[in-house]
Structures are given as structure tokens and as C-alpha cells.
Design a protein around this motif. Structure first.
Motif, mmCIF file in Angstrom:
data_model
loop_
_atom_site.group_PDB
_atom_site.id
_atom_site.type_symbol
_atom_site.label_atom_id
_atom_site.label_comp_id
_atom_site.label_asym_id
_atom_site.label_seq_id
_atom_site.Cartn_x
_atom_site.Cartn_y
_atom_site.Cartn_z
ATOM 1 N N CYS A 83 -39.814 -51.675 71.033
ATOM 2 C CA CYS A 83 -40.562 -50.423 71.172
ATOM 3 C C CYS A 83 -41.373 -50.342 72.456
ATOM 4 O O CYS A 83 -41.876 -49.271 72.810
ATOM 5 C CB CYS A 83 -41.479 -50.212 69.968
ATOM 6 N N ALA A 137 -38.651 -47.846 63.985
ATOM 7 C CA ALA A 137 -38.543 -46.530 64.632
ATOM 8 C C ALA A 137 -38.055 -45.479 63.640
ATOM 9 O O ALA A 137 -38.478 -44.318 63.691
ATOM 10 C CB ALA A 137 -37.598 -46.614 65.823
ATOM 11 N N GLU A 187 -37.331 -47.621 72.133
ATOM 12 C CA GLU A 187 -36.872 -46.819 70.999
ATOM 13 C C GLU A 187 -37.322 -45.364 71.058
ATOM 14 O O GLU A 187 -36.510 -44.451 70.830
ATOM 15 C CB GLU A 187 -37.346 -47.473 69.694
ATOM 16 N N ASP A 188 -38.593 -45.108 71.340
ATOM 17 C CA ASP A 188 -39.074 -43.725 71.412
ATOM 18 C C ASP A 188 -38.350 -42.950 72.514
ATOM 19 O O ASP A 188 -38.026 -41.776 72.353
ATOM 20 C CB ASP A 188 -40.581 -43.682 71.655
#
Length: 302
Positions: A209, A147, A126-127
Motif C-alpha cells: 500500500c 485494499a 494499491e490505491d
């Protein structure tokens, strides 16, 4: 200063080397270098600090980068809106493989109006997806509510988070698994004691994540129902392979049950429920018509 040179500049600014930018733009390094020199000459200022091995943006280059990306986004929007269905769109979506699996077909359906459109689904945590969206490498990031809540440094003004529905995690088995013999009406009923007699497959990191969480990575509450995890893998297809073969159980989002060789196991005395909310993050302010269509299509219930 022209749009082609600006595109080459943005690619060079976001890539680690001239060669990488050349590969990205399908050009020779010499052509990339000439385009950058041409752009610098038109602005009468250097945009990079040059070393033997790489280009590093200087202060002038940093200022131009934000402007160039905005100009290119507006140009792409204008072109696709004016050309309508004749536009050769390049839709690039990034996010965890699980979410791309869930929404990939919906994205393809949204783009059917544009016969020359291409769809690229890029698996990333996600990041990474939000950072890629901020760089302009992708058009949209499919991420979970966690997120969205974090809203880190990558978050940009004008971004919209379109809800794509809820993911309910379910215990899943292959049709050859011993518990699958108890199937009645499409669902296997089993107690926690019966379930915990069998091996599990689990990712060591969150499939959303990427954080290393061990037995907590898939959302199962091992503090309440401790499992015997025999197979560990971050690769979704390998994990599904263990489940399909009947070697292990896994705790996966409910949409995994579209697979014909998987069955749901309802744990009759399980006291917890794990859910995730999915979102499409995109720039609605500068998005072209097709991006609005994409968001509406993915947000609509199947």
C-alpha cells in the motif's frame, strides 16, 4: 461523434495537458486539438474550460466522460469478442511490484490464445492501482485483501474481486548467508536468537500500500522479535540484491523462493505468522471474453 474522437477526449480528460494526451495517443497536439473541437462541434457544446496551459473539464465534459468510457469499453468488448483469437488485445494490469512478480507469468499464459495480444504490467501501490482502474487506464488491479476491505471512493459498481490465493511471508536468505549452511532438506532450521544475530533488509514503506511503517512495513513482528535492520530500501530488486549477496535476511512472500539463489529459514520458536490474500479487481460486467479468461486463469492454482 465517432469512437476515435471519444478516445482522444477521454485521454485529454485524464491527462494534465494537451501535450500529455498527444503523447498518450501517439498524435501531435494539433491533431488532438482538432479532434476535441470536432467532438464539441458534433455535440454543439464546449467540453473544456480552456486556459493558456491546460484543459479543464466543464460540467458537460464531466457528464460525457462517464458515458464515453462506457461506450469505449463496450466497443472494445464487442470487437475482441467478434474477432476472437485474431483480436489485438492490450492487457494492462497494475498493482504492487510484488504481486505483479507473482502473477505476471500467469497473465502471460492466459493471453497465449491471442497471438497479437500485448501485456503491460504497471507497478503502483494499491490505491493508485484502483484509481487507475476507475479511470480506465488499466484493465485490472492486483491488490491485497486490505485494499478490498477498505473499498474507498474509487470502487465502482460492477467490479469483481477474484481471489488469487494466499501469500505466506517467510524469512529468506541467500545461499551464501552464514545461516544457509544449516540447510537440511531444503529448509534452514534456526532459533530466533540465531536469526537475530544477523542483519536484515526491510522496506521503510509497505510494498503493497505504500504507507510509511518503518520496521513494521514487511509484516515482521519487531515488538516480539526486534531485529537489527541495516538496509532500508523501497526498491524490491535492491532489497533482493542484499539478500542474494548474503548481506542480509528479509521477510518476503513465499513465492520469492522460486529464485534459485534464495532459501527459506524456518524460525523454530517464532510465535507469529503473517499472511496476505491477493485479488484481481476488474469489471466483470463489461469485461470482454479475454478478461474472463484472464481472471479464471489467475484464480486457478498453479
Amino acid at each position: 461523434m465517432n469512437l476515435t474522437d471519444l478516445r482522444i477526449f477521454v485521454s485529454a480528460a485524464l491527462r494534465p495537458s494537451l501535450g500529455a494526451a498527444a503523447v498518450d495517443m501517439h498524435l501531435t497536439p494539433s491533431a488532438v486539438s482538432k479532434a476535441l473541437r470536432r467532438l464539441e462541434a458534433s455535440l454543439d457544446t464546449p467540453l473544456f474550460d480552456r486556459t493558456a496551459k491546460q484543459l479543464v473539464l466543464n460540467d458537460s465534459g464531466q457528464r460525457l466522460l462517464a458515458r464515453a468510457r462506457a461506450l469505449l469499453a463496450l466497443a472494445d468488448q464487442a470487437k475482441s469478442d467478434v474477432m476472437g483469437e485474431r483480436a489485438a488485445l492490450a492487457c494492462r494490469l497494475g498493482g504492487p511490484a510484488l504481486l505483479l512478480w507473482r502473477h505476471g507469468q500467469g497473465a502471460a499464459e492466459a493471453l497465449r490464445t491471442w497471438p497479437d495480444a500485448t501485456l503491460s504490467l504497471q507497478a503502483m501501490f494499491e490505491d493508485e492501482a484502483l484509481a487507475a482502474l476507475a479511470r480506465g487506464d488499466i484493465n485490472g488491479a492486483i491488490v491485497t485483501g486490505e485494499a478490498i476491505a477498505a473499498r474507498g471512493a474509487e470502487w465502482r459498481a460492477g467490479w469483481e474481486a477474484t481471489p488469487l490465493g494466499e501469500l505466506n511471508l517467510q524469512l529468506v536468505a541467500g545461499k551464501t548467508h552464514p545461516l544457509a549452511r544449516r540447510k537440511k532438506g531444503g529448509v534452514v532450521e534456526a532459533s530466533s536468537a540465531q536469526v537475530l544475530e544477523h542483519d536484515f533488509a526491510c522496506p521503510p514503506r509497505s510494498l503493497f500500500c505504500g504507507v510509511q511503517r518503518g520496521a513494521r512495513s514487511d509484516g515482521w513482528r519487531d515488538d516480539q522479535l526486534p531485529r537489527r535492520i541495516r538496509y532500508w530500501t523501497d526498491d524490491l530488486q535492491l532489497l533482493l540484491g542484499f539478500v542474494r549477496s548474503g548481506s542480509a535476511l528479509a521477510y518476503l512472500p513465499d513465492f520469492a523462493l522460486v529464485e534459485a539463489d534464495l532459501v527459506r529459514i524456518h524460525v523454530t520458536d517464532c510465535a507469529f505468522r503473517c499472511t496476505e490474500q491477493a485479488f484481481l479487481v476488474w469489471d466483470s460486467a463489461s469485461g470482454a471474453q479475454w478478461q474472463h479468461v484472464l481472471a479464471r486463469t489467475l484464480a486457478s492454482p498453479a
